[in-house]
Write an enzyme that holds these catalytic residues in place. Structure first.
Site, PDB file in Angstrom:
ATOM      1  N   GLU A  86       0.815  -1.202   0.000  1.00  0.00           N
ATOM      2  CA  GLU A  86       0.000   0.000   0.000  1.00  0.00           C
ATOM      3  C   GLU A  86       0.854   1.259   0.000  1.00  0.00           C
ATOM      4  O   GLU A  86       0.535   2.240  -0.662  1.00  0.00           O
ATOM      5  CB  GLU A  86      -0.963  -0.008   1.188  1.00  0.00           C
ATOM      6  CG  GLU A  86      -2.081  -1.021   1.068  1.00  0.00           C
ATOM      7  CD  GLU A  86      -2.938  -0.791  -0.167  1.00  0.00           C
ATOM      8  OE1 GLU A  86      -3.082   0.364  -0.605  1.00  0.00           O
ATOM      9  OE2 GLU A  86      -3.465  -1.776  -0.711  1.00  0.00           O
ATOM     10  N   TYR A 169      -6.901   6.188   4.168  1.00  0.00           N
ATOM     11  CA  TYR A 169      -6.950   5.145   3.142  1.00  0.00           C
ATOM     12  C   TYR A 169      -6.151   3.911   3.559  1.00  0.00           C
ATOM     13  O   TYR A 169      -6.645   2.780   3.488  1.00  0.00           O
ATOM     14  CB  TYR A 169      -6.436   5.656   1.793  1.00  0.00           C
ATOM     15  CG  TYR A 169      -6.203   4.492   0.866  1.00  0.00           C
ATOM     16  CD1 TYR A 169      -7.266   3.912   0.183  1.00  0.00           C
ATOM     17  CD2 TYR A 169      -4.950   3.895   0.764  1.00  0.00           C
ATOM     18  CE1 TYR A 169      -7.088   2.786  -0.597  1.00  0.00           C
ATOM     19  CE2 TYR A 169      -4.768   2.765  -0.009  1.00  0.00           C
ATOM     20  CZ  TYR A 169      -5.836   2.213  -0.690  1.00  0.00           C
ATOM     21  OH  TYR A 169      -5.649   1.087  -1.440  1.00  0.00           O
ATOM     22  N   ASP A 187      -9.655   4.507  -2.918  1.00  0.00           N
ATOM     23  CA  ASP A 187      -8.534   5.031  -3.682  1.00  0.00           C
ATOM     24  C   ASP A 187      -9.085   5.647  -4.958  1.00  0.00           C
ATOM     25  O   ASP A 187     -10.294   5.704  -5.184  1.00  0.00           O
ATOM     26  CB  ASP A 187      -7.481   3.946  -3.946  1.00  0.00           C
ATOM     27  CG  ASP A 187      -7.803   3.079  -5.149  1.00  0.00           C
ATOM     28  OD1 ASP A 187      -9.001   2.925  -5.467  1.00  0.00           O
ATOM     29  OD2 ASP A 187      -6.865   2.543  -5.763  1.00  0.00           O
TER      30      ASP A 187
END
Length: 341
Positions: A86, A169, A187
């Protein structure tokens, strides 16, 4: 960003942004009006009205057949592998991330392994992925995980969010993709799918809005496993089919329900989409300066850094920025190195 083919329930064993990844603008009106509070344990009435039930099955079925086989999606990646992916995937394509990710996990298979190294080694290993402050943030998160959580990436969303370098996020992505929890994972790809399929506009706003978060929560399946699967599937749909340009509606499993397509694909009429430039910018100069320092395992003199860029004012500004960001450590006698602490 990408997500696991199957939500992992490995438990602690161990990655945006993408910014998050770079968002695309548009206008997403609040399609979920405020309502009176719902009974405990249920979604508010307005959110129930925006149910994503008609979308869940076709998108998840499509994902079952078309999901890419990526290393951070495999069970053995664990929560640490998901977190690393990520961080790396923020504003960086999968093709560039793959080799660096593999090398990173081979060298630092657990957060404690990374935390034991100097921050500069994380910057060195980051290579040419760009936005190298992500390397420092990942190192900081690894140190905090080692100190606070015994070296295991926490499963609790609040604990994830409390880690340095972890934003809304990334916390939701790790909790969902690594631990199969129910979170709205927004996203750029997901935001674009929702903007088109539900809101009927070509692009989402420049920055994530409260209306988008509200809509994303309303579209979540009720049970955790399905919600985690939906998060992964909607993200993959945006990455492979509902792309920013040249979208492939003929391959889309929800084309028949897409509000934007049914409206005739009206052109974007919001703020201009932000483009990214690189050549000639301070970012390019910073990259060249860091490349010299990454390749050197001893301090580098100012004279060596002066060779990377012809314009002295811009070069000095870029170097000062690297020092201010903690990516470069100045020493006596005009020497520089990657940070040791």
């Amino acid at each position: 960003m990408t997500a696991p083919t199957k939500p992992s329930h490995n438990g602690p064993s161990d990655p945006a942004a993408k910014p998050s990844r770079t968002p695309a603008p548009g206008t997403a009106p609040d399609t979920v009006p405020d309502q009176a509070p719902a009974a405990p344990g249920t979604a508010p009435a307005g959110e129930r009205e925006a149910s994503g039930v008609p979308l869940h099955a076709p998108v998840i079925d499509w994902f079952d057949e078309h999901a890419r086989d990526l290393p951070w999606r495999r069970p053995e990646a664990g929560a640490w592998g998901v977190m690393v992916s990520e961080f790396m995937l923020q504003q960086t394509p999968v093709s560039r991330v793959l080799p660096v990710y593999e090398q990173w996990l081979a060298r630092w298979p657990r957060p404690a392994d990374l935390a034991a190294e100097a921050p500069g080694e994380a910057v060195r290993a980051w290579g040419r992925l760009g936005y190298p402050r992500r390397a420092l943030r990942l190192h900081g998160a690894a140190a905090a995980i080692t100190e606070r959580h015994g070296g295991d990436v926490p499963a609790d969303h609040a604990q994830l969010l409390a880690l340095p370098g972890i934003g809304e996020y990334t916390a939701a992505a790790v909790a969902s993709f690594a631990y199969g929890q129910r979170h709205a994972v927004l996203d750029t790809n997901v935001r674009r799918v929702f903007a088109r399929a539900v809101t009927g506009v070509q692009y989402p706003p420049n920055a994530t809005t409260a209306a988008e978060r509200k809509l994303a929560r309303a579209l979540l399946p009720d049970d955790e496993a399905s919600a985690a699967r939906w998060a992964a599937a909607s993200m993959e749909l945006g990455a492979l089919v509902c792309t920013a340009k040249n979208e492939s509606c003929h391959r889309c499993p929800i084309a028949a329900q897409c509000a934007w397509r049914l409206a005739g694909k009206p052109a974007h009429d919001g703020p201009p989409r932000r483009g990214q430039t690189y050549a000639g910018t301070d970012r390019q100069v910073r990259g060249r300066l860091l490349a010299v320092l990454r390749d050197a395992h001893v301090p580098v003199p100012q004279s060596a850094l002066d060779q990377v860029w012809h314009e002295p004012v811009q070069r000095a500004r870029a170097l000062d920025g690297l020092v201010a960001d903690g990516l470069v450590e100045p020493l006596a006698d005009g020497m520089y190195r990657l940070p040791l602490s």
